[in-house]
Design a protein around this motif. Structure first.
Motif, PDB file in Angstrom:
ATOM      1  N   GLY A 145       0.826  -1.208   0.000  1.00 16.49           N
ATOM      2  CA  GLY A 145       0.000   0.000   0.000  1.00 16.49           C
ATOM      3  C   GLY A 145       0.856   1.252   0.000  1.00 16.49           C
ATOM      4  O   GLY A 145       2.070   1.188   0.205  1.00 16.49           O
ATOM      5  N   GLY A 146       0.211   2.376  -0.252  1.00 15.27           N
ATOM      6  CA  GLY A 146       0.906   3.647  -0.134  1.00 15.27           C
ATOM      7  C   GLY A 146       1.815   3.991  -1.287  1.00 15.27           C
ATOM      8  O   GLY A 146       2.649   4.878  -1.188  1.00 15.27           O
ATOM      9  N   VAL A 147       1.695   3.290  -2.420  1.00 17.39           N
ATOM     10  CA  VAL A 147       2.572   3.592  -3.548  1.00 17.39           C
ATOM     11  C   VAL A 147       1.837   4.350  -4.657  1.00 17.39           C
ATOM     12  O   VAL A 147       2.384   4.557  -5.730  1.00 17.39           O
ATOM     13  N   VAL A 149      -1.500   3.663  -5.850  1.00 15.04           N
ATOM     14  CA  VAL A 149      -2.445   2.890  -6.670  1.00 15.04           C
ATOM     15  C   VAL A 149      -3.757   3.654  -6.855  1.00 15.04           C
ATOM     16  O   VAL A 149      -4.212   3.887  -7.977  1.00 15.04           O
ATOM     17  N   SER A 151      -4.388   6.781  -6.322  1.00 15.69           N
ATOM     18  CA  SER A 151      -4.163   8.053  -7.003  1.00 15.69           C
ATOM     19  C   SER A 151      -4.160   7.858  -8.514  1.00 15.69           C
ATOM     20  O   SER A 151      -4.791   8.607  -9.249  1.00 15.69           O
ATOM     21  N   HIS A 179     -11.104   4.124  -0.895  1.00 10.63           N
ATOM     22  CA  HIS A 179     -11.597   5.472  -0.688  1.00 10.63           C
ATOM     23  C   HIS A 179     -11.590   6.295  -1.968  1.00 10.63           C
ATOM     24  O   HIS A 179     -11.305   7.481  -1.961  1.00 10.63           O
ATOM     25  N   MET A 183     -11.666  10.430  -2.702  1.00  8.40           N
ATOM     26  CA  MET A 183     -10.640  11.118  -3.489  1.00  8.40           C
ATOM     27  C   MET A 183     -11.252  11.960  -4.607  1.00  8.40           C
ATOM     28  O   MET A 183     -10.580  12.798  -5.193  1.00  8.40           O
ATOM     29  N   TRP A 312       7.439   7.983  -7.590  1.00  8.09           N
ATOM     30  CA  TRP A 312       8.224   8.636  -6.533  1.00  8.09           C
ATOM     31  C   TRP A 312       7.260   9.239  -5.507  1.00  8.09           C
ATOM     32  O   TRP A 312       6.959  10.415  -5.547  1.00  8.09           O
ATOM     33  N   ILE A 336       6.772   8.150 -12.519  1.00  6.47           N
ATOM     34  CA  ILE A 336       5.987   9.307 -12.083  1.00  6.47           C
ATOM     35  C   ILE A 336       6.806  10.080 -11.065  1.00  6.47           C
ATOM     36  O   ILE A 336       7.229   9.513 -10.046  1.00  6.47           O
ATOM     37  N   PRO A 337       7.085  11.345 -11.327  1.00  6.19           N
ATOM     38  CA  PRO A 337       7.928  12.114 -10.401  1.00  6.19           C
ATOM     39  C   PRO A 337       7.194  12.430  -9.098  1.00  6.19           C
ATOM     40  O   PRO A 337       5.966  12.361  -9.033  1.00  6.19           O
ATOM     41  N   PHE A 338       7.982  12.804  -8.106  1.00 12.07           N
ATOM     42  CA  PHE A 338       7.417  13.222  -6.823  1.00 12.07           C
ATOM     43  C   PHE A 338       6.668  14.541  -7.026  1.00 12.07           C
ATOM     44  O   PHE A 338       7.158  15.467  -7.657  1.00 12.07           O
ATOM     45  N   ALA A 339       5.474  14.617  -6.480  1.00 12.84           N
ATOM     46  CA  ALA A 339       4.665  15.825  -6.687  1.00 12.84           C
ATOM     47  C   ALA A 339       3.828  16.089  -5.452  1.00 12.84           C
ATOM     48  O   ALA A 339       2.609  16.066  -5.505  1.00 12.84           O
ATOM     49  N   PHE A 343      -0.505  16.303  -4.847  1.00  8.16           N
ATOM     50  CA  PHE A 343      -1.173  15.113  -4.345  1.00  8.16           C
ATOM     51  C   PHE A 343      -1.892  15.361  -3.040  1.00  8.16           C
ATOM     52  O   PHE A 343      -2.982  14.836  -2.818  1.00  8.16           O
TER      53      PHE A 343
HETATM   54  N1  ADP Z   1       3.987  10.911  -7.331  1.00 13.06           N
HETATM   55  C1  ADP Z   1       3.622  11.232  -6.088  1.00 13.06           C
HETATM   56  N2  ADP Z   1       4.203  12.262  -5.434  1.00 13.06           N
HETATM   57  C2  ADP Z   1       3.851  12.566  -4.207  1.00 13.06           C
HETATM   58  N3  ADP Z   1       2.933  11.929  -3.480  1.00 13.06           N
HETATM   59  C3  ADP Z   1       2.297  10.886  -4.052  1.00 13.06           C
HETATM   60  C4  ADP Z   1       2.610  10.480  -5.387  1.00 13.06           C
HETATM   61  N4  ADP Z   1       1.796   9.438  -5.697  1.00 13.06           N
HETATM   62  C5  ADP Z   1       1.036   9.200  -4.601  1.00 13.06           C
HETATM   63  N5  ADP Z   1       1.324  10.070  -3.620  1.00 13.06           N
HETATM   64  C6  ADP Z   1       0.732  10.120  -2.273  1.00 13.06           C
HETATM   65  O1  ADP Z   1       0.985   8.872  -1.654  1.00 13.06           O
HETATM   66  C7  ADP Z   1      -0.058   8.550  -0.770  1.00 13.06           C
HETATM   67  C8  ADP Z   1      -0.579   7.158  -1.081  1.00 13.06           C
HETATM   68  O2  ADP Z   1      -1.273   7.189  -2.304  1.00 13.06           O
HETATM   69  P1  ADP Z   1      -2.498   6.234  -2.601  1.00 13.06           P
HETATM   70  O3  ADP Z   1      -2.894   6.532  -3.997  1.00 13.06           O
HETATM   71  O4  ADP Z   1      -3.538   6.328  -1.555  1.00 13.06           O
HETATM   72  O5  ADP Z   1      -1.752   4.830  -2.541  1.00 13.06           O
HETATM   73  P2  ADP Z   1      -2.301   3.322  -2.453  1.00 13.06           P
HETATM   74  O6  ADP Z   1      -3.640   3.279  -3.094  1.00 13.06           O
HETATM   75  O7  ADP Z   1      -1.263   2.563  -3.219  1.00 13.06           O
HETATM   76  O8  ADP Z   1      -2.298   2.957  -1.020  1.00 13.06           O
HETATM   77  C9  ADP Z   1      -1.114   9.609  -0.932  1.00 13.06           C
HETATM   78  O9  ADP Z   1      -0.982  10.545   0.100  1.00 13.06           O
HETATM   79  C10 ADP Z   1      -0.766  10.259  -2.258  1.00 13.06           C
HETATM   80  O10 ADP Z   1      -1.177  11.601  -2.291  1.00 13.06           O
END
Ligand code: ADP
Ligand code: MG
Length: 402
Positions: A145-147, A149, A151, A179, A183, A312, A336-339, A343
């Protein structure tokens, strides 16, 4: 009507016999001498019919048949098995593997020609009767999780709806904790839980349509239940049924999958044309991807169905792309760059970057990605009334080519 027929047989003589017979009737044929090759080419050539020998070394016809039935964009193509004469057992096994019919060897060419006519006519009738759109289905997955997906799923779904103004749906299959609706800041009027109480055979396109939430951008959302325990009421059969109906009625489906291989996840993966497999630049995440690719191989998913995405989610000190590629022995398809700020606002305000600021780099990236993943029939010609999203994508594309 001339048709394209895929013929699979390890015996060269038989292969020639069958294809020559079919060509005499004006059919186009592709001949391959192994099941593995058949699986490699079938999605590209999209034949109208597959004629499949049973006894083949390496992979027999049953296995080829089973795997084709799992490939979402070819699983409706009629498959005819060539079985040894009078073996009832072989015929039964063939049907169990998902074959539509069989023909015994040796056969008379005229019989083959006559039967092919019937099979093709039947296939055409089925197509007309169902009159389906084939919903292009993209799933987004990661074992951890947290990567990003959710988003990506949210942004892609919004992207498809904005680009084509065609029925598009975001399906939250993270039933226990999804969720997606949040979102998108869409009130949770209905969820999957509303479908849990209806018997599967009574779930029709209209029933589903009432359960889907509507977002102002046009995208529809099938939201995860409010209460995690409701997820347990949804069995695999029901989920597959709902996905089938959605695919027949919506042009684009984006699936936000849970971080595991439970039945909802597997149902979603099976239904997908393309799987976006996400990782963050950390060893644990990369290991997860490696394990996932192994599972995909054992499920019979080919690598060309999977896109490896490096996201990222943090700013610094991640693994370098080339090191990750070394570990995976495979190439990353998209980075995908850090943003961060974009986000965070996306989460807190329920406005994904594609809606919030499609001209900012991250919004543009997802919009372009949605375009790139769109159906050929949409991508390859200018829409009658192009949307703003379409204009933006084309403009960026032209700028990149200069
Ligand atoms: N490229 C990115 N740069 C910065 N933050 C990101 C990026 N992609 C996702 N995030 C943040 O990472 C967190 C986890 O994203 P999420 O889509 O909920 O992941 P998952 O569904 O994989 O658990 C969220 O707070 C999201 O805003
Ligand atoms: Mg998520």
């Amino acid at each position: 009507m001339p048709s394209h027929i895929l013929v699979v047989d390890d015996d060269q003589f038989n292969l020639k016999l069958v294809t020559e017979t079919l060509k005499r009737d004006g059919h186009q044929t592709t001949a391959v001498d192994s099941g593995v090759k058949a699986l490699e080419v079938v999605q590209d050539i999209q034949p109208d019919l597959v004629i499949l020998d049973v006894m083949m070394p390496e992979m027999d016809g049953y296995e080829v048949c089973r795997r084709m039935r799992k490939m979402s964009d070819v699983n409706r193509i009629p498959i005819v098995m060539l079985t040894a004469q009078d073996s009832l057992e072989e015929k039964v096994r063939g049907f169990e593997a998902g074959a539509d019919d069989y023909m015994t060897k040796p056969f008379e060419p005229v019989e083959l020609q006559a039967r092919v006519k019937v099979w093709l006519r039947r296939a055409l009738a089925v197509e007309k009767e169902t009159g389906e759109v084939v919903g292009k289905t993209i799933s987004v997955f990661s074992l951890r999780g947290g990567v990003g997906v959710s988003s990506m799923a949210v942004n892609l779904a919004v992207g498809f709806a904005g680009l084509w103004q065609k029925p598009s749906v975001l399906v939250d299959l993270a039933l226990v904790s999804g969720h997606c609706a949040l979102m998108l800041n869409t009130p949770l009027k209905n969820t999957w839980a509303d479908l849990a109480t209806i018997p599967t055979e009574e779930i029709t396109a209209d029933v589903i349509d009432e359960v889907l939430l509507s977002h102002p951008n046009g995208v529809r959302v099938l939201a995860a239940p409010r209460h995690p325990e409701d997820a347990e009421l949804l069995d695999e059969e029901k989920i597959i049924h709902v996905l089938d109906i959605l695919q027949a009625n919506y042009h684009y489906l984006v699936l936000d999958l849970p971080h595991n291989f439970t039945p909802p996840s597997l149902a979603g993966l099976d239904a997908s044309h393309t799987i976006m497999l996400l990782m963050s630049p950390e060893l644990a995440s990369v290991r997860g991807v490696s394990a996932t690719l192994d599972v995909f191989t054992s499920l019979g998913y080919y690598r060309d169905r999977v896109r490896l995405v490096l996201n990222w989610v943090f700013e610094r000190r991640g693994l370098a792309q080339k090191d990750i590629e070394k570990v995976l022995r495979d190439n990353i398809d998209l980075v995908i760059p850090f943003a961060s700020e974009t986000f965070v606002s996306s989460i807190n305000l329920g406005r994904p970057p594609v809606i919030d600021d499609p001209k900012a780099p991250i919004g543009a990236l997802f919009e372009d990605l949605a375009f790139f993943l769109s159906k050929d029939e949409h991508r390859k010609k200018k829409p009658e009334s192009p949307t703003e999203a379409w204009e933006r994508v084309i403009k960026r594309y032209r700028a990149r080519r200069k």
